[in-house]
Motif scaffolding. Structure first.
Motif, PDB file in Angstrom:
ATOM      1  N   SER A   1       0.818  -1.220   0.000  1.00  0.00           N
ATOM      2  CA  SER A   1       0.000   0.000   0.000  1.00  0.00           C
ATOM      3  C   SER A   1       0.850   1.267   0.000  1.00  0.00           C
ATOM      4  O   SER A   1       0.391   2.319  -0.451  1.00  0.00           O
ATOM      5  CB  SER A   1      -0.950   0.007   1.199  1.00  0.00           C
TER       6      SER A   1
ATOM      7  N   ILE B   1       3.661   1.681  -1.721  1.00  0.00           N
ATOM      8  CA  ILE B   1       4.314   1.879  -3.026  1.00  0.00           C
ATOM      9  C   ILE B   1       3.614   2.951  -3.863  1.00  0.00           C
ATOM     10  O   ILE B   1       4.263   3.901  -4.302  1.00  0.00           O
ATOM     11  CB  ILE B   1       4.478   0.538  -3.774  1.00  0.00           C
ATOM     12  N   PRO B   2       2.294   2.863  -4.100  1.00  0.00           N
ATOM     13  CA  PRO B   2       1.675   3.928  -4.908  1.00  0.00           C
ATOM     14  C   PRO B   2       1.723   5.295  -4.226  1.00  0.00           C
ATOM     15  O   PRO B   2       1.857   6.320  -4.905  1.00  0.00           O
ATOM     16  CB  PRO B   2       0.234   3.459  -5.120  1.00  0.00           C
ATOM     17  N   VAL B   3       1.646   5.326  -2.904  1.00  0.00           N
ATOM     18  CA  VAL B   3       1.718   6.604  -2.189  1.00  0.00           C
ATOM     19  C   VAL B   3       3.076   7.257  -2.442  1.00  0.00           C
ATOM     20  O   VAL B   3       3.171   8.462  -2.712  1.00  0.00           O
ATOM     21  CB  VAL B   3       1.462   6.401  -0.676  1.00  0.00           C
TER      22      VAL B   3
ATOM     23  N   LEU C   1       5.107   6.649  -4.984  1.00  0.00           N
ATOM     24  CA  LEU C   1       5.230   7.001  -6.405  1.00  0.00           C
ATOM     25  C   LEU C   1       4.519   8.323  -6.702  1.00  0.00           C
ATOM     26  O   LEU C   1       5.052   9.169  -7.426  1.00  0.00           O
ATOM     27  CB  LEU C   1       4.681   5.878  -7.285  1.00  0.00           C
ATOM     28  N   VAL C   2       3.352   8.520  -6.116  1.00  0.00           N
ATOM     29  CA  VAL C   2       2.634   9.785  -6.298  1.00  0.00           C
ATOM     30  C   VAL C   2       3.418  10.924  -5.661  1.00  0.00           C
ATOM     31  O   VAL C   2       3.541  12.008  -6.238  1.00  0.00           O
ATOM     32  CB  VAL C   2       1.201   9.692  -5.717  1.00  0.00           C
TER      33      VAL C   2
ATOM     34  N   ASN D   1      11.403   9.366   0.528  1.00  0.00           N
ATOM     35  CA  ASN D   1      10.448   8.575  -0.246  1.00  0.00           C
ATOM     36  C   ASN D   1      11.129   7.497  -1.077  1.00  0.00           C
ATOM     37  O   ASN D   1      10.549   6.458  -1.337  1.00  0.00           O
ATOM     38  CB  ASN D   1       9.453   9.428  -1.048  1.00  0.00           C
TER      39      ASN D   1
ATOM     40  N   LEU E   1      10.107   3.659  -0.576  1.00  0.00           N
ATOM     41  CA  LEU E   1       9.795   2.869  -1.771  1.00  0.00           C
ATOM     42  C   LEU E   1      10.652   1.613  -1.842  1.00  0.00           C
ATOM     43  O   LEU E   1      10.137   0.506  -2.047  1.00  0.00           O
ATOM     44  CB  LEU E   1       9.979   3.712  -3.038  1.00  0.00           C
TER      45      LEU E   1
END
Length: 131
Positions: free
Chosen positions: A88, A90-92, A94-95, A106, A110
């Motif tokens: 969960s 990972i996308p946070v 990336l954004v 970050n 990541l």
């Protein structure tokens, strides 16, 4: 070398030791906990920041990112659903890198999240030994 010794060498090569995965979990908790909680404690400032960096629907995005991060921190701390918690994040991250740019925090989160996603047993905790 005996067959048991060969199998033990092979198993070490396949997955990192438990202490390393526990260390990665602790580091992720340390890196994510403060920003996660601050999204709620300083909600107005967080919304203003998200708006300033061009995030769509900044009020909603602060809440979504905050809940994902707080949930991941709790799961990582307790050691339950570690893979889900890491996945969960990972996308946070990336954004965050897309809107703010990569930094050591970050990128570290990541990398740690990818490592835990790839190598964590489905259920692990500080108090359970994987044998």
């Amino acid at each position: 070398m005996s067959e048991t010794g060969i199998e033990s060498v092979r198993s070490v090569r396949r997955s990192p030791p438990d202490w390393l995965l526990t260390g990665v979990r602790v580091v992720l908790v340390a890196l994510v906990a403060k920003p996660a909680v601050s999204k709620f404690l300083t909600y107005g400032n967080s919304v203003a920041f998200f708006d300033a960096i061009g995030m769509p629907f900044p009020g909603l995005m602060v809440v979504i990112a905050g809940f994902i991060e707080v949930g991941a921190v709790v799961l990582l701390l307790v050691g339950v659903k570690v893979r889900l918690a890491a996945l969960s994040l990972i996308p946070v991250m990336l954004v965050a890198m897309l809107h703010v740019g990569p930094d050591w925090k970050n990128l570290g989160v990541l990398f740690g999240a990818v490592l835990l996603t790839a190598f964590s047993p489905s259920l692990s905790s500080f108090w359970q030994s994987s044998g």
